[in-house]
Motif scaffolding. Sequence first.
Motif, PDB file in Angstrom:
ATOM      1  N   LEU A  25       0.843  -1.206   0.000  1.00 34.00           N
ATOM      2  CA  LEU A  25       0.000   0.000   0.000  1.00 34.00           C
ATOM      3  C   LEU A  25       0.873   1.249   0.000  1.00 34.00           C
ATOM      4  CD1 LEU A  25      -2.958  -0.733   2.457  1.00 34.00           C
ATOM      5  CD2 LEU A  25      -3.128  -0.114   0.037  1.00 34.00           C
ATOM      6  N   TYR A  56       2.395   1.605  -3.535  1.00 34.12           N
ATOM      7  CA  TYR A  56       1.427   1.948  -4.591  1.00 34.12           C
ATOM      8  C   TYR A  56       0.845   3.349  -4.372  1.00 34.12           C
ATOM      9  CZ  TYR A  56      -2.708   1.922  -7.501  1.00 34.12           C
ATOM     10  OH  TYR A  56      -3.654   2.267  -8.420  1.00 34.12           O
ATOM     11  N   SER A 107      -4.612  -3.199  -3.618  1.00 37.26           N
ATOM     12  CA  SER A 107      -4.257  -1.791  -3.360  1.00 37.26           C
ATOM     13  C   SER A 107      -4.938  -0.870  -4.369  1.00 37.26           C
ATOM     14  CB  SER A 107      -2.737  -1.608  -3.432  1.00 37.26           C
ATOM     15  OG  SER A 107      -2.121  -2.438  -2.467  1.00 37.26           O
TER      16      SER A 107
END
Length: 276
Positions: free
Chosen positions: A6, A9, A185
């Motif tokens: 996470l 990204y 994500s």
Amino acid sequence: MLGQELTRYLSSLGNDIVGVARTNADYNIDISDDEKLIECFEMEKPDIIINTVAIVNLNNCEIDKCKAYLVNSRPAGIISNYCHENDIYFVQISTDHYYTGDNDKKHSENDTIHLLNEYARTKYLAEMLTLTNPNALVIRTNIVGFRGWENDTFVEWALNSLKVEEPINVFEDYYTSSIDVYNFSRILWDLINNKPNGIYNLASSEVFSKKKFIFYLAYSFNLSTSNCTPTRMNNDELRRATSLGLNTEKIENYLGYKLPTLKEVTDSLKKHCEDD
Ligand SMILES: NC(=O)c1ccc[n+]([C@@H]2O[C@H](COP(=O)([O-])OP(=O)(O)OC[C@H]3O[C@@H](n4cnc5c(N)ncnc54)[C@H](OP(=O)(O)O)[C@@H]3O)[C@@H](O)[C@H]2O)c1
């Protein structure tokens, strides 16, 4: 596993991401230390908080039930309350470890829940504490991916075993709708942009056994499955839920697109493995 992806990204989209964990993070603190946690929020003034922290090892939750509560449950209540008071959007990452005995059924967000062990109890309590805040989102999921350090993830273990052709047992009566952390994500970001609240399942659109998952993984990575022996779960020691499939209709209707199939999940793992 999830926190790392996470961070990567969401940062790549230009977001300013601050990580919190006990080690290797921007703030190295224990989440059960309320004062330090709130201090960090006061310093950073976030717009959104995503809680991916948990003790995910089921045995460790049984061994130290108090710690499992202090890490998996209580912080969700503290963060949720802080977010409510400060108009911050809160996302609590939950689990699918709530369903058992109905094979590959796709469970919807309001299906009956079975709390078979301390992990499930602490994660469910976290959901309840989160939802005391009307502007909070609970994500039920089952994620797969790479951690790259410390204990191997399920995928890391499976790929290592397939590569060296070490004999492994693959469960044919344990069902999940696992989604890779990369697709997860991307889809979570789509949700966050719309800020829904309540409970959403975020998973593969298909439910499959662990055996089927490993066979698809092997296919995507061009590996042989000759070392795999199909077997059934031995659920004597710790009561594990075994029918973890999630129904993704609610999120698909909300976002207006289908969630990934099993093949798309294992192909995504392969693609990101190559990119890294
Ligand atoms: N992996 C799965 O199969 C799965 C399935 C369903 C749901 N989930 C949920 O998805 C979320 C992410 O899971 P994951 O697989 O990414 O787990 P993970 O790789 O074990 O990551 C857990 C994170 O929590 C941090 N952490 C643990 N104890 C902490 C503490 N006392 N204080 C602060 N940080 C702490 C860890 O960092 P430090 O150790 O450095 O503190 C780590 O960054 C969890 O909520 C989990 O319940 C996972």
